[in-house]
Design a protein around this motif. Sequence first.
Motif, PDB file in Angstrom:
ATOM      1  N   THR A  21       1.544 -13.266  -5.792  1.00  0.00           N
ATOM      2  CA  THR A  21       2.791 -12.615  -5.388  1.00  0.00           C
ATOM      3  C   THR A  21       2.524 -11.346  -4.589  1.00  0.00           C
ATOM      4  OG1 THR A  21       2.857 -11.407  -7.479  1.00  0.00           O
ATOM      5  CG2 THR A  21       4.069 -13.486  -7.375  1.00  0.00           C
ATOM      6  N   ARG A  22       3.450 -11.069  -3.685  1.00  0.00           N
ATOM      7  CA  ARG A  22       3.372  -9.853  -2.876  1.00  0.00           C
ATOM      8  C   ARG A  22       4.640  -9.034  -3.089  1.00  0.00           C
ATOM      9  NH1 ARG A  22       0.874 -12.085   2.885  1.00  0.00           N
ATOM     10  NH2 ARG A  22      -0.922 -13.159   1.976  1.00  0.00           N
ATOM     11  N   PRO A  23       4.535  -7.715  -3.012  1.00  0.00           N
ATOM     12  CA  PRO A  23       5.728  -6.890  -3.234  1.00  0.00           C
ATOM     13  C   PRO A  23       6.802  -7.164  -2.184  1.00  0.00           C
ATOM     14  CG  PRO A  23       3.921  -5.560  -2.368  1.00  0.00           C
ATOM     15  CD  PRO A  23       3.341  -6.895  -2.720  1.00  0.00           C
ATOM     16  N   SER A  24       8.041  -7.267  -2.643  1.00  0.00           N
ATOM     17  CA  SER A  24       9.162  -7.493  -1.736  1.00  0.00           C
ATOM     18  C   SER A  24       9.488  -6.211  -0.965  1.00  0.00           C
ATOM     19  CB  SER A  24      10.391  -7.917  -2.540  1.00  0.00           C
ATOM     20  OG  SER A  24      10.815  -6.849  -3.381  1.00  0.00           O
ATOM     21  N   ARG A  25      10.346  -6.348   0.017  1.00  0.00           N
ATOM     22  CA  ARG A  25      10.740  -5.179   0.804  1.00  0.00           C
ATOM     23  C   ARG A  25      11.413  -4.130  -0.077  1.00  0.00           C
ATOM     24  NH1 ARG A  25      13.763  -6.592   6.233  1.00  0.00           N
ATOM     25  NH2 ARG A  25      11.716  -7.563   6.487  1.00  0.00           N
ATOM     26  N   ASP A  26      12.267  -4.591  -1.007  1.00  0.00           N
ATOM     27  CA  ASP A  26      12.954  -3.649  -1.893  1.00  0.00           C
ATOM     28  C   ASP A  26      11.973  -2.964  -2.846  1.00  0.00           C
ATOM     29  OD1 ASP A  26      15.376  -4.185  -0.726  1.00  0.00           O
ATOM     30  OD2 ASP A  26      16.015  -5.627  -2.249  1.00  0.00           O
ATOM     31  N   MET A  27      10.974  -3.724  -3.321  1.00  0.00           N
ATOM     32  CA  MET A  27       9.960  -3.111  -4.184  1.00  0.00           C
ATOM     33  C   MET A  27       9.162  -2.069  -3.414  1.00  0.00           C
ATOM     34  SD  MET A  27       6.816  -4.855  -6.339  1.00  0.00           S
ATOM     35  CE  MET A  27       7.841  -5.562  -7.639  1.00  0.00           C
ATOM     36  N   LEU A  28       8.799  -2.381  -2.190  1.00  0.00           N
ATOM     37  CA  LEU A  28       8.060  -1.425  -1.366  1.00  0.00           C
ATOM     38  C   LEU A  28       8.876  -0.158  -1.126  1.00  0.00           C
ATOM     39  CD1 LEU A  28       6.477  -3.872   1.245  1.00  0.00           C
ATOM     40  CD2 LEU A  28       5.239  -2.521  -0.445  1.00  0.00           C
ATOM     41  N   ALA A  29      10.187  -0.328  -0.949  1.00  0.00           N
ATOM     42  CA  ALA A  29      11.051   0.829  -0.749  1.00  0.00           C
ATOM     43  C   ALA A  29      11.059   1.718  -1.994  1.00  0.00           C
ATOM     44  CB  ALA A  29      12.467   0.377  -0.403  1.00  0.00           C
ATOM     45  N   ARG A  30      11.110   1.086  -3.183  1.00  0.00           N
ATOM     46  CA  ARG A  30      11.071   1.856  -4.425  1.00  0.00           C
ATOM     47  C   ARG A  30       9.725   2.594  -4.555  1.00  0.00           C
ATOM     48  NH1 ARG A  30      13.022   1.525  -9.913  1.00  0.00           N
ATOM     49  NH2 ARG A  30      14.827   0.380  -9.123  1.00  0.00           N
ATOM     50  N   MET A  31       8.652   1.927  -4.168  1.00  0.00           N
ATOM     51  CA  MET A  31       7.340   2.560  -4.229  1.00  0.00           C
ATOM     52  C   MET A  31       7.276   3.785  -3.311  1.00  0.00           C
ATOM     53  SD  MET A  31       5.049  -0.942  -4.155  1.00  0.00           S
ATOM     54  CE  MET A  31       3.445  -0.126  -4.108  1.00  0.00           C
ATOM     55  N   MET A  32       7.786   3.647  -2.102  1.00  0.00           N
ATOM     56  CA  MET A  32       7.712   4.743  -1.139  1.00  0.00           C
ATOM     57  C   MET A  32       8.577   5.927  -1.553  1.00  0.00           C
ATOM     58  SD  MET A  32       5.461   3.809   0.928  1.00  0.00           S
ATOM     59  CE  MET A  32       5.637   5.129   2.106  1.00  0.00           C
ATOM     60  N   ALA A  33       9.606   5.650  -2.350  1.00  0.00           N
ATOM     61  CA  ALA A  33      10.511   6.719  -2.772  1.00  0.00           C
ATOM     62  C   ALA A  33      10.113   7.343  -4.107  1.00  0.00           C
ATOM     63  CB  ALA A  33      11.935   6.170  -2.869  1.00  0.00           C
ATOM     64  N   ALA A  34       9.069   6.818  -4.727  1.00  0.00           N
ATOM     65  CA  ALA A  34       8.693   7.272  -6.071  1.00  0.00           C
ATOM     66  C   ALA A  34       8.207   8.722  -6.071  1.00  0.00           C
ATOM     67  CB  ALA A  34       7.592   6.367  -6.628  1.00  0.00           C
ATOM     68  N   GLU A  35       8.628   9.457  -7.101  1.00  0.00           N
ATOM     69  CA  GLU A  35       8.083  10.797  -7.319  1.00  0.00           C
ATOM     70  C   GLU A  35       6.644  10.661  -7.816  1.00  0.00           C
ATOM     71  OE1 GLU A  35      10.766  13.875  -9.206  1.00  0.00           O
ATOM     72  OE2 GLU A  35      11.709  12.012  -9.900  1.00  0.00           O
ATOM     73  N   THR A  36       5.774  11.546  -7.359  1.00  0.00           N
ATOM     74  CA  THR A  36       4.377  11.465  -7.785  1.00  0.00           C
ATOM     75  C   THR A  36       3.875  12.824  -8.262  1.00  0.00           C
ATOM     76  OG1 THR A  36       3.530  11.908  -5.562  1.00  0.00           O
ATOM     77  CG2 THR A  36       3.885   9.599  -6.160  1.00  0.00           C
ATOM     78  N   GLY A  37       2.772  12.779  -8.979  1.00  0.00           N
ATOM     79  CA  GLY A  37       2.086  13.970  -9.457  1.00  0.00           C
ATOM     80  C   GLY A  37       0.701  13.538  -9.895  1.00  0.00           C
ATOM     81  N   ASP A  38      -0.064  14.418 -10.462  1.00  0.00           N
ATOM     82  CA  ASP A  38      -1.409  14.070 -10.908  1.00  0.00           C
ATOM     83  C   ASP A  38      -1.312  13.346 -12.249  1.00  0.00           C
ATOM     84  OD1 ASP A  38      -4.053  13.925 -11.811  1.00  0.00           O
ATOM     85  OD2 ASP A  38      -4.602  15.761 -10.752  1.00  0.00           O
ATOM     86  N   GLU A  39      -1.482  12.041 -12.205  1.00  0.00           N
ATOM     87  CA  GLU A  39      -1.334  11.229 -13.417  1.00  0.00           C
ATOM     88  C   GLU A  39      -2.326  11.636 -14.500  1.00  0.00           C
ATOM     89  OE1 GLU A  39      -2.129   6.716 -14.979  1.00  0.00           O
ATOM     90  OE2 GLU A  39      -3.425   7.877 -13.650  1.00  0.00           O
ATOM     91  N   GLN A  40      -3.551  11.998 -14.103  1.00  0.00           N
ATOM     92  CA  GLN A  40      -4.577  12.330 -15.074  1.00  0.00           C
ATOM     93  C   GLN A  40      -4.256  13.622 -15.841  1.00  0.00           C
ATOM     94  OE1 GLN A  40      -5.694   9.135 -14.769  1.00  0.00           O
ATOM     95  NE2 GLN A  40      -7.520  10.087 -15.602  1.00  0.00           N
ATOM     96  N   ARG A  41      -3.377  14.432 -15.282  1.00  0.00           N
ATOM     97  CA  ARG A  41      -2.943  15.646 -15.970  1.00  0.00           C
ATOM     98  C   ARG A  41      -1.599  15.441 -16.674  1.00  0.00           C
ATOM     99  NH1 ARG A  41      -5.940  20.056 -14.180  1.00  0.00           N
ATOM    100  NH2 ARG A  41      -7.165  19.677 -12.295  1.00  0.00           N
ATOM    101  N   GLY A  42      -1.114  14.201 -16.664  1.00  0.00           N
ATOM    102  CA  GLY A  42       0.171  13.915 -17.286  1.00  0.00           C
ATOM    103  C   GLY A  42       1.336  14.448 -16.492  1.00  0.00           C
ATOM    104  N   GLU A  43       1.166  14.549 -15.155  1.00  0.00           N
ATOM    105  CA  GLU A  43       2.175  15.183 -14.312  1.00  0.00           C
ATOM    106  C   GLU A  43       2.851  14.232 -13.335  1.00  0.00           C
ATOM    107  OE1 GLU A  43      -0.024  18.300 -12.455  1.00  0.00           O
ATOM    108  OE2 GLU A  43      -0.151  19.532 -14.284  1.00  0.00           O
ATOM    109  N   ASP A  44       2.618  12.927 -13.484  1.00  0.00           N
ATOM    110  CA  ASP A  44       3.282  11.975 -12.588  1.00  0.00           C
ATOM    111  C   ASP A  44       4.531  11.441 -13.283  1.00  0.00           C
ATOM    112  OD1 ASP A  44       4.020   9.439 -11.260  1.00  0.00           O
ATOM    113  OD2 ASP A  44       2.242   9.849 -10.048  1.00  0.00           O
ATOM    114  N   PRO A  45       5.724  11.854 -12.866  1.00  0.00           N
ATOM    115  CA  PRO A  45       6.946  11.473 -13.584  1.00  0.00           C
ATOM    116  C   PRO A  45       7.231   9.979 -13.564  1.00  0.00           C
ATOM    117  CG  PRO A  45       7.487  12.551 -11.505  1.00  0.00           C
ATOM    118  CD  PRO A  45       6.016  12.715 -11.702  1.00  0.00           C
ATOM    119  N   THR A  46       6.840   9.300 -12.489  1.00  0.00           N
ATOM    120  CA  THR A  46       7.112   7.863 -12.395  1.00  0.00           C
ATOM    121  C   THR A  46       6.216   7.085 -13.341  1.00  0.00           C
ATOM    122  OG1 THR A  46       7.705   8.205 -10.074  1.00  0.00           O
ATOM    123  CG2 THR A  46       7.383   5.942 -10.794  1.00  0.00           C
TER     124      THR A  46
END
Length: 355
Positions: A21-46
């Motif tokens: 399976t490949r990500p759909s256009r809508d899934m890609l849009a959600r990915m591009m809009a995701a809030e990010t942070g440093d996951e290893q520091r527990g700072e990625d809200p998504t």
Amino acid sequence: MTSATSATSAIEIDLVSDTSTRPSRDMLARMMAAETGDEQRGEDPTVLRLCEQIAGLLGMEDALFLPSGTMCNQIAFLVHCRPGDEIIAAENAHVFGSEGAGASALAGAQFHTIATPSGIFDAAAVAAHIRAPRMRRPRSRVISVEQTTNRGGGAIWPVEELAAIVALAREHSLAAHMDGARLFNAVVAAKTPAKIFTAGFDSAWVDLSKGLGCPVGGVLAGSKDFIAEAWHWKHRLGGAMRQSGILAGAGLYALDHNVERLAEDHANARLFADIVRGLDGVTVSPENVVTNILFLELDERLEAAAIATALKEHGVRIGVEGPRRMRVVTHLDVTRDGVERAGRAFAETVQTMLG
């Protein structure tokens, strides 16, 4: 363009695995809009939101986002086991035959396997495999089950059997682990919440990159203490992903949109089985297809590799599992029409080969 790329692009209907399976256009849009942070520091809200949702769905205290399902299994074994310990699992389980002997190489643990074509065993079979304590014997440490069973043709573990195995694990102070690569297929097919299947388990995980259609990732869940220890192994194995909210965003989209639709994949698998069932030289296994996996057993007049090669001329790809065994896995990137085309192409190819 290389020959490998050309061969891949010519495949219109890919039934080798739901990892296709490949990500759909809508899934890609959600990915591009995701809030990010440093996951290893527990700072990625998504990432935090995804882990919280999966932990809740599985009835666990905490969860950890990881790059792959294999890493989920191996970290679980690394937390549960010590070198020389033993893991009880089905002989055809993915953890035993398809993960590069990771438990042995990384955790120093070996497998004590149970022969079962469906991939499902009962508590009595487990009891017979638990080692009586003795200094020169390996120590039984983990019971591992796979929901659904891959090489068992997508079979679903009954809740009652899982509960009996968990009770046995408690009686003998063993850990109970669920490889939940296709847990949501079981949830949808059996109309049973995930937390009912995972009740009492010490660890369980779900794959995002199979039927849920994400490009990468799995989420491992367990107690807070278990996940705290799993974090150490994530670092040691190179699982740090930093701003991984862009990937976790795909998982959140999948939970919102791609779980209930797994029923379509199950219906398509049954459709393929119905089209090819009764063909001379071919047996469909299991007889009753319940999720998205089925096997085609061929008699001595047919060769799986030759059929697979011929099907590529039709733009169809089906997995070869052995000289006379093929695997079909339906997923969201293959429509009902595509399944019908693939089934007819398979039937025509077999009939042509048999003359």
